[in-house]
Design a protein around this motif. Sequence first.
Motif, PDB file in Angstrom:
ATOM      1  N   ILE A 292       0.833  -1.206   0.000  1.00 34.48           N
ATOM      2  CA  ILE A 292       0.000   0.000   0.000  1.00 34.48           C
ATOM      3  C   ILE A 292       0.872   1.261   0.000  1.00 34.48           C
ATOM      4  CG2 ILE A 292      -0.324   0.095   2.505  1.00 34.48           C
ATOM      5  CD1 ILE A 292      -3.011   1.058  -0.013  1.00 34.48           C
ATOM      6  N   LEU A 293       1.948   1.257   0.760  1.00 32.35           N
ATOM      7  CA  LEU A 293       2.863   2.399   0.779  1.00 32.35           C
ATOM      8  C   LEU A 293       3.519   2.574  -0.584  1.00 32.35           C
ATOM      9  CD1 LEU A 293       4.262   4.683   2.235  1.00 32.35           C
ATOM     10  CD2 LEU A 293       5.950   3.028   3.074  1.00 32.35           C
ATOM     11  N   GLN A 294       3.910   1.481  -1.187  1.00 25.06           N
ATOM     12  CA  GLN A 294       4.534   1.527  -2.511  1.00 25.06           C
ATOM     13  C   GLN A 294       3.547   2.074  -3.553  1.00 25.06           C
ATOM     14  OE1 GLN A 294       5.895  -2.293  -3.901  1.00 25.06           O
ATOM     15  NE2 GLN A 294       6.494  -1.506  -5.894  1.00 25.06           N
ATOM     16  N   GLU A 295       2.298   1.607  -3.498  1.00 26.38           N
ATOM     17  CA  GLU A 295       1.294   2.070  -4.454  1.00 26.38           C
ATOM     18  C   GLU A 295       0.992   3.561  -4.275  1.00 26.38           C
ATOM     19  OE1 GLU A 295      -1.895  -0.666  -3.712  1.00 26.38           O
ATOM     20  OE2 GLU A 295      -1.067  -2.170  -5.081  1.00 26.38           O
ATOM     21  N   ILE A 296       0.910   4.001  -3.042  1.00 23.28           N
ATOM     22  CA  ILE A 296       0.669   5.426  -2.780  1.00 23.28           C
ATOM     23  C   ILE A 296       1.849   6.255  -3.265  1.00 23.28           C
ATOM     24  CG2 ILE A 296       0.414   7.168  -0.959  1.00 23.28           C
ATOM     25  CD1 ILE A 296      -1.294   5.065   0.548  1.00 23.28           C
ATOM     26  N   ASP A 297       3.036   5.789  -3.003  1.00 23.45           N
ATOM     27  CA  ASP A 297       4.232   6.511  -3.450  1.00 23.45           C
ATOM     28  C   ASP A 297       4.307   6.616  -4.976  1.00 23.45           C
ATOM     29  OD1 ASP A 297       5.775   7.808  -1.599  1.00 23.45           O
ATOM     30  OD2 ASP A 297       6.969   6.045  -1.072  1.00 23.45           O
ATOM     31  N   GLU A 298       3.773   5.631  -5.675  1.00 21.38           N
ATOM     32  CA  GLU A 298       3.783   5.648  -7.144  1.00 21.38           C
ATOM     33  C   GLU A 298       2.869   6.734  -7.710  1.00 21.38           C
ATOM     34  OE1 GLU A 298       2.819   1.679  -8.375  1.00 21.38           O
ATOM     35  OE2 GLU A 298       4.746   0.875  -7.719  1.00 21.38           O
ATOM     36  N   ILE A 299       1.785   7.038  -7.023  1.00 14.84           N
ATOM     37  CA  ILE A 299       0.852   8.040  -7.536  1.00 14.84           C
ATOM     38  C   ILE A 299       1.002   9.410  -6.881  1.00 14.84           C
ATOM     39  CG2 ILE A 299      -0.839   6.317  -8.241  1.00 14.84           C
ATOM     40  CD1 ILE A 299      -2.486   7.060  -5.729  1.00 14.84           C
ATOM     41  N   ARG A 300       1.752   9.478  -5.808  1.00 10.18           N
ATOM     42  CA  ARG A 300       1.958  10.742  -5.092  1.00 10.18           C
ATOM     43  C   ARG A 300       2.851  11.665  -5.911  1.00 10.18           C
ATOM     44  NH1 ARG A 300       6.207  12.409  -2.174  1.00 10.18           N
ATOM     45  NH2 ARG A 300       7.132  10.343  -2.241  1.00 10.18           N
ATOM     46  N   PRO A 301       2.422  12.930  -6.109  1.00 11.52           N
ATOM     47  CA  PRO A 301       3.294  13.875  -6.813  1.00 11.52           C
ATOM     48  C   PRO A 301       4.607  14.057  -6.046  1.00 11.52           C
ATOM     49  CG  PRO A 301       1.073  14.762  -6.578  1.00 11.52           C
ATOM     50  CD  PRO A 301       1.143  13.515  -5.751  1.00 11.52           C
ATOM     51  N   PRO A 302       5.732  14.116  -6.734  1.00 11.40           N
ATOM     52  CA  PRO A 302       7.030  14.214  -6.067  1.00 11.40           C
ATOM     53  C   PRO A 302       7.162  15.422  -5.129  1.00 11.40           C
ATOM     54  CG  PRO A 302       7.310  13.805  -8.415  1.00 11.40           C
ATOM     55  CD  PRO A 302       5.865  14.036  -8.185  1.00 11.40           C
TER      56      PRO A 302
END
Length: 81
Positions: free
Chosen positions: A12-22
């Motif tokens: 879940i953290l990985q998936e959120i990090d993938e869509i989170r703007p840098p």
Amino acid sequence: MKATTIKLEGKILQEIDEIRPPATSLTAFVKGVLHSEYQRRKMRAAALEYSKFLSASESEAEFLREWEEADLDRPVRRTRK
């Protein structure tokens, strides 16, 4: 203000990090997503209430039908009072 800690781990953290703007922190992003979901649910409830209102009020439903059929490309004719 009540503070809450939520642990996000693994996939879940990985998936959120993938869509989170840098440029956005994880905390800010999650807060924004939660706020958007809350607003979406509020608007959905309001839409359902409005739909019930239109079902119960024929005159309001008729007014809305007239409004939707209005030709917005044509200038409005003013009526004298």
